[in-house]
Design a protein around this motif. Sequence first.
Motif, PDB file in Angstrom:
ATOM      1  N   PRO A 322     -21.517 -27.470 -34.318  1.00  0.00           N
ATOM      2  CA  PRO A 322     -21.463 -27.311 -35.783  1.00  0.00           C
ATOM      3  C   PRO A 322     -20.669 -28.425 -36.469  1.00  0.00           C
ATOM      4  CG  PRO A 322     -21.024 -25.221 -34.684  1.00  0.00           C
ATOM      5  CD  PRO A 322     -21.054 -26.264 -33.613  1.00  0.00           C
ATOM      6  N   ALA A 323     -19.549 -28.840 -35.849  1.00  0.00           N
ATOM      7  CA  ALA A 323     -18.737 -29.888 -36.469  1.00  0.00           C
ATOM      8  C   ALA A 323     -19.459 -31.237 -36.418  1.00  0.00           C
ATOM      9  CB  ALA A 323     -17.382 -29.984 -35.773  1.00  0.00           C
ATOM     10  N   GLU A 324     -20.109 -31.514 -35.295  1.00  0.00           N
ATOM     11  CA  GLU A 324     -20.823 -32.787 -35.176  1.00  0.00           C
ATOM     12  C   GLU A 324     -22.025 -32.822 -36.120  1.00  0.00           C
ATOM     13  OE1 GLU A 324     -20.348 -35.621 -34.107  1.00  0.00           O
ATOM     14  OE2 GLU A 324     -22.278 -36.573 -33.717  1.00  0.00           O
ATOM     15  N   PHE A 325     -22.666 -31.688 -36.280  1.00  0.00           N
ATOM     16  CA  PHE A 325     -23.812 -31.629 -37.200  1.00  0.00           C
ATOM     17  C   PHE A 325     -23.332 -31.894 -38.631  1.00  0.00           C
ATOM     18  CE2 PHE A 325     -27.618 -29.330 -39.026  1.00  0.00           C
ATOM     19  CZ  PHE A 325     -28.579 -30.122 -38.413  1.00  0.00           C
ATOM     20  N   MET A 326     -22.198 -31.308 -38.995  1.00  0.00           N
ATOM     21  CA  MET A 326     -21.598 -31.570 -40.322  1.00  0.00           C
ATOM     22  C   MET A 326     -21.300 -33.066 -40.477  1.00  0.00           C
ATOM     23  SD  MET A 326     -21.310 -28.866 -42.240  1.00  0.00           S
ATOM     24  CE  MET A 326     -19.971 -29.074 -43.407  1.00  0.00           C
ATOM     25  N   ARG A 327     -20.736 -33.657 -39.421  1.00  0.00           N
ATOM     26  CA  ARG A 327     -20.421 -35.085 -39.495  1.00  0.00           C
ATOM     27  C   ARG A 327     -21.673 -35.909 -39.747  1.00  0.00           C
ATOM     28  NH1 ARG A 327     -20.904 -39.584 -37.303  1.00  0.00           N
ATOM     29  NH2 ARG A 327     -22.145 -38.824 -35.537  1.00  0.00           N
ATOM     30  N   ILE A 328     -22.740 -35.604 -39.029  1.00  0.00           N
ATOM     31  CA  ILE A 328     -23.970 -36.378 -39.182  1.00  0.00           C
ATOM     32  C   ILE A 328     -24.527 -36.215 -40.600  1.00  0.00           C
ATOM     33  CG2 ILE A 328     -26.374 -36.581 -38.399  1.00  0.00           C
ATOM     34  CD1 ILE A 328     -25.356 -35.689 -35.608  1.00  0.00           C
ATOM     35  N   PHE A 376     -12.436 -34.105 -35.434  1.00  0.00           N
ATOM     36  CA  PHE A 376     -11.259 -33.254 -35.597  1.00  0.00           C
ATOM     37  C   PHE A 376     -10.949 -33.032 -37.076  1.00  0.00           C
ATOM     38  CE2 PHE A 376      -6.627 -32.510 -35.853  1.00  0.00           C
ATOM     39  CZ  PHE A 376      -6.587 -31.313 -35.150  1.00  0.00           C
ATOM     40  N   GLN A 377     -11.043 -34.106 -37.867  1.00  0.00           N
ATOM     41  CA  GLN A 377     -10.813 -33.941 -39.322  1.00  0.00           C
ATOM     42  C   GLN A 377     -11.771 -32.893 -39.890  1.00  0.00           C
ATOM     43  OE1 GLN A 377     -11.568 -37.856 -40.950  1.00  0.00           O
ATOM     44  NE2 GLN A 377      -9.481 -38.600 -40.537  1.00  0.00           N
ATOM     45  N   ILE A 378     -12.996 -32.967 -39.465  1.00  0.00           N
ATOM     46  CA  ILE A 378     -14.000 -32.030 -39.992  1.00  0.00           C
ATOM     47  C   ILE A 378     -13.696 -30.600 -39.553  1.00  0.00           C
ATOM     48  CG2 ILE A 378     -16.453 -31.392 -39.826  1.00  0.00           C
ATOM     49  CD1 ILE A 378     -17.047 -34.431 -39.904  1.00  0.00           C
ATOM     50  N   ILE A 379     -13.245 -30.457 -38.311  1.00  0.00           N
ATOM     51  CA  ILE A 379     -12.909 -29.109 -37.837  1.00  0.00           C
ATOM     52  C   ILE A 379     -11.741 -28.533 -38.653  1.00  0.00           C
ATOM     53  CG2 ILE A 379     -11.879 -27.853 -35.887  1.00  0.00           C
ATOM     54  CD1 ILE A 379     -13.704 -29.459 -34.036  1.00  0.00           C
ATOM     55  N   ARG A 404      -9.285 -17.829 -36.455  1.00  0.00           N
ATOM     56  CA  ARG A 404      -9.418 -19.199 -36.957  1.00  0.00           C
ATOM     57  C   ARG A 404      -9.599 -20.181 -35.803  1.00  0.00           C
ATOM     58  NH1 ARG A 404      -4.196 -20.993 -40.220  1.00  0.00           N
ATOM     59  NH2 ARG A 404      -5.495 -22.866 -40.342  1.00  0.00           N
ATOM     60  N   ILE A 405     -10.072 -21.374 -36.141  1.00  0.00           N
ATOM     61  CA  ILE A 405     -10.476 -22.323 -35.105  1.00  0.00           C
ATOM     62  C   ILE A 405      -9.281 -23.091 -34.537  1.00  0.00           C
ATOM     63  CG2 ILE A 405     -11.995 -24.284 -34.579  1.00  0.00           C
ATOM     64  CD1 ILE A 405     -13.646 -23.362 -37.123  1.00  0.00           C
ATOM     65  N   VAL A 406      -8.422 -23.565 -35.453  1.00  0.00           N
ATOM     66  CA  VAL A 406      -7.278 -24.342 -34.988  1.00  0.00           C
ATOM     67  C   VAL A 406      -6.035 -23.465 -35.086  1.00  0.00           C
ATOM     68  CG1 VAL A 406      -5.953 -26.459 -35.254  1.00  0.00           C
ATOM     69  CG2 VAL A 406      -8.366 -26.419 -35.910  1.00  0.00           C
ATOM     70  N   ARG A 407      -5.445 -23.213 -33.930  1.00  0.00           N
ATOM     71  CA  ARG A 407      -4.377 -22.230 -33.909  1.00  0.00           C
ATOM     72  C   ARG A 407      -3.412 -22.558 -32.777  1.00  0.00           C
ATOM     73  NH1 ARG A 407      -4.857 -16.271 -32.191  1.00  0.00           N
ATOM     74  NH2 ARG A 407      -2.981 -15.448 -33.140  1.00  0.00           N
ATOM     75  N   ASN A 408      -2.125 -22.523 -33.064  1.00  0.00           N
ATOM     76  CA  ASN A 408      -1.099 -22.804 -32.045  1.00  0.00           C
ATOM     77  C   ASN A 408      -1.386 -24.081 -31.260  1.00  0.00           C
ATOM     78  OD1 ASN A 408       0.088 -20.371 -32.772  1.00  0.00           O
ATOM     79  ND2 ASN A 408      -1.042 -19.235 -31.198  1.00  0.00           N
ATOM     80  N   GLY A 409      -1.775 -25.111 -31.995  1.00  0.00           N
ATOM     81  CA  GLY A 409      -1.986 -26.406 -31.329  1.00  0.00           C
ATOM     82  C   GLY A 409      -3.223 -26.475 -30.466  1.00  0.00           C
ATOM     83  N   GLN A 410      -4.150 -25.531 -30.648  1.00  0.00           N
ATOM     84  CA  GLN A 410      -5.386 -25.563 -29.852  1.00  0.00           C
ATOM     85  C   GLN A 410      -6.625 -25.435 -30.726  1.00  0.00           C
ATOM     86  OE1 GLN A 410      -4.593 -22.349 -26.981  1.00  0.00           O
ATOM     87  NE2 GLN A 410      -4.674 -23.967 -25.426  1.00  0.00           N
ATOM     88  N   VAL A 411      -7.710 -26.074 -30.261  1.00  0.00           N
ATOM     89  CA  VAL A 411      -9.003 -25.917 -30.927  1.00  0.00           C
ATOM     90  C   VAL A 411      -9.797 -24.893 -30.112  1.00  0.00           C
ATOM     91  CG1 VAL A 411     -11.050 -27.096 -31.795  1.00  0.00           C
ATOM     92  CG2 VAL A 411      -8.899 -28.368 -31.553  1.00  0.00           C
ATOM     93  N   HIS A 412     -10.155 -23.777 -30.737  1.00  0.00           N
ATOM     94  CA  HIS A 412     -10.868 -22.704 -30.036  1.00  0.00           C
ATOM     95  C   HIS A 412     -12.375 -22.890 -30.210  1.00  0.00           C
ATOM     96  CE1 HIS A 412      -7.430 -19.868 -29.262  1.00  0.00           C
ATOM     97  NE2 HIS A 412      -6.880 -20.799 -30.015  1.00  0.00           N
TER      98      HIS A 412
END
Length: 811
Positions: A322-328, A376-379, A404-412
């Motif tokens: 999903p993030a890469e598709f948004m980037r494109i 990462f910026q997009i996420i 949420r996706i970014v939490r406690n220093g991790q990308v889920h």
Amino acid sequence: MEQTMELTTDQFIRDFEQTFNEQQQTLLQNATPTELFLALAHTIRQYYTPMWLERNESLSARQEKIAYYFSIEFLPGRMLETNLLNLGILDTVKEGFTQLGLDFTAVKNAEHDMALGNGGLGRLAAAFMDSLATTGYAGFGNGLRYKYGLFKQRIVDGYQVELPDAWFGSLGNVWETRKDHDAVNVRFFGNVYMADAGEGKLKPVYSNAQVLRAVPYDVPQLGYKNGVVNNLRLWDVEIPEEYELNYPTIADRRRVEDITAVLYPDDSTEEGKKLRLMQEYFMTSAGLQTIVKSYLKMGLPLEKIYEKVSVHINDTHPAVAPAEFMRILIDDYGMEWDAAWNATTKVMSYTNHTILSEALEKWSTGLFSFVLPRVFQIIVEIDNRYMAQMGAQGADYARVENTRIVRNGQVHMAHLAIIGGHSVNGVAQIHTELLKEDTLRDFYALTPEKFNNKTNGIVQRRWTQIAAPVLSQTIDKWIGFEWRNDIHALRALNDVVDNPRAQNDFWEVKQLAKKRLADYIEETTGVHVSTDAIFDVQVKRLHAYKRQLLNVMHIIKLYWDIKDNPEGDFTPRVFIFGAKAAPGYHFAKSIIKVINELANLINNDPEIGDKLKVVFLENYRVSLAELIIPAANVSEQISLASKEASGTSNMKFMMTGAVTMATLDGANIEIRDEVGEENIVIFGMTKDEVYHHYETHDYNARYLYDTDPVLHRVINTFVDGTIPRCQSEGSEIFDALVTYNDEYFLLEDFQSYVAAQARVSALYRDRERWMHMSMMNIANSDKFTSDDTIRQYAEEIWHLSLPHAGRHRAA
Ligand code: NBY
């Protein structure tokens, strides 16, 4: 609609001889099986190539919607027989080989398994490719072209040794076609900042990024007798010519080639983790870029791409999609955020394959932003908007925080797949229920409409017509041929399950399959096994939750029973194992060692004789499964209830007439529903009983060990020297079971398992009863065809319609 190639044996022989002469330039009689295989494969290529071209033309001319199945694993095994069967020319080719005096079996065995996967998840992806083509849906695969497939397993002194599997070796992959014109660039690392692009827009500017070339290799996926050819696209990495100066040494180039070198590189180090993330992004980015390009060729507006494209995320490995598709959409094609987000969520869907939280991928934000700075910026932006939107809707704060996706220093990654898509599915009813009530409960509370179940399936054609040809002929004899085209017709077998002559036929079929396996066992292990014994089989990845150890404990119990009473009346059994352990999974490897040493002990004890044998077959893989599964009397599906998402080997065993020894886990429950309580052997705790232990923390393995004398003696056998040459492995097992309180509750299920196994022995001695059970399993296995599973995905998740059928001409 049935559509087979028209091909006479004579025509085939002419085509084959011509191709052989052009390719091999030797005499047929001198050719090795490999040379014959190559010539045969090239002959088949000529047959399907026109169909493939026509399929692609007609899909684009008609602007059909296409679903793309993104998966880090595809495990097709051998393709030769599948391709022949699906073209409708398997018998013609076999006949042609007979006339030429050539050994078809030897030629078929010369094909190396395409093992770009490790277990159920990869095999399911391959099954879906076959079923998409067979049902006629436009569904394409997207994955990686690993140079080395899953490791080749050798057993040395009882230990697993891993060797590289150079599956396409020096011969190349005969089925694939390199598509240079579809190559794209993929970017990693570097710095990104946003610059003014005019008209109030920003555009990302990259510096110091590493640019790599992704080159696709397409592998055709043939439908069963319908002229359809879909595409499995596998990406390979190359260094773009313009950047060659950056890689002056061979070592530099190797580091790049590593991206598509192996499946699941060791991720115990930071380097290994980085490599895995690069693999996942490489395949996802390359796939999505070409999908957008080919969509735009239709001249339709990009905002509406979801009308023509679905992207499926198989487990979390491609969840960056999903993030890469948004980037494109945003960076490459200038779309606004909201329109891009609307398109993305409608395009994306996700399948979860496990409730074990350690298998849901998470990346540290440090690593992720280093490897994929722009993504990462997009996420982070997706995550912030998600929080804001949920806040505005008044959603429960704790729930939103948990999802949420970014939490406690991790990308889920699972969270990204769920938030960035419109559908989440589990792979069996119980698994989907567990996702809703436990693993993903906060998501379910917030967006219940996204959740749905799709029970797994198998390609019945491979497991019957290809793996069990004699069984298939016997089915023909009793109910006719219709089941070969419509598996639901198999239900007609229900009428003959108590017919003594039919029972006798199916008994003989199983005996033949057992003989074939017994010969293989003797040849590869030197152990002689009697086909009078029950063949009791557990083949699957080695994992603590799958509880191969429970099987071992039962074998030890039987061993002591015989030793205590050598003259006793005993129903002979052969226990057959096949399993690879993940290279870094120490405990699983210890279990392999113990199985092998226990096998040595038992197989060489004259007092035990034919009453009990234990065999571990090395290098379990799809082609070996085709030999083993049709020969099984008993199918061991004994995972701790709640832990096996679905299982799919359970379905293959069922379809070829084994009786399932099952816990109420995964698809076992649905198998029971199909065959009825009396035609399956159920034991052990239910998922609610398991969860009760989790809630009350009342499980006490040591108490069970101390108070049950049979259990006590069995467990002591791991450490008292009875099984030679595995002192340290034995004590690891003892510790896991007793000292560390038996994480998967083997001790609690032991008595019920032993009792269930005793029932199996009694049932087997009553041949009429046993054959009734066995045939009921075959007769009611049609629910588990992956053709139906894929129809549900196509209709309910991807919203595909069937491309106009019947226009494809045969070659
Ligand atoms: O997927 C299997 C499930 O265990 C099985 O119950 C189910 O039937 C099957 C198809 O839905 N999962 C599976 O095979 N998973 C893996 O092999 C796997 C391997 C590696 C990683 C994750 C999953 N990994 O993160 O490295």
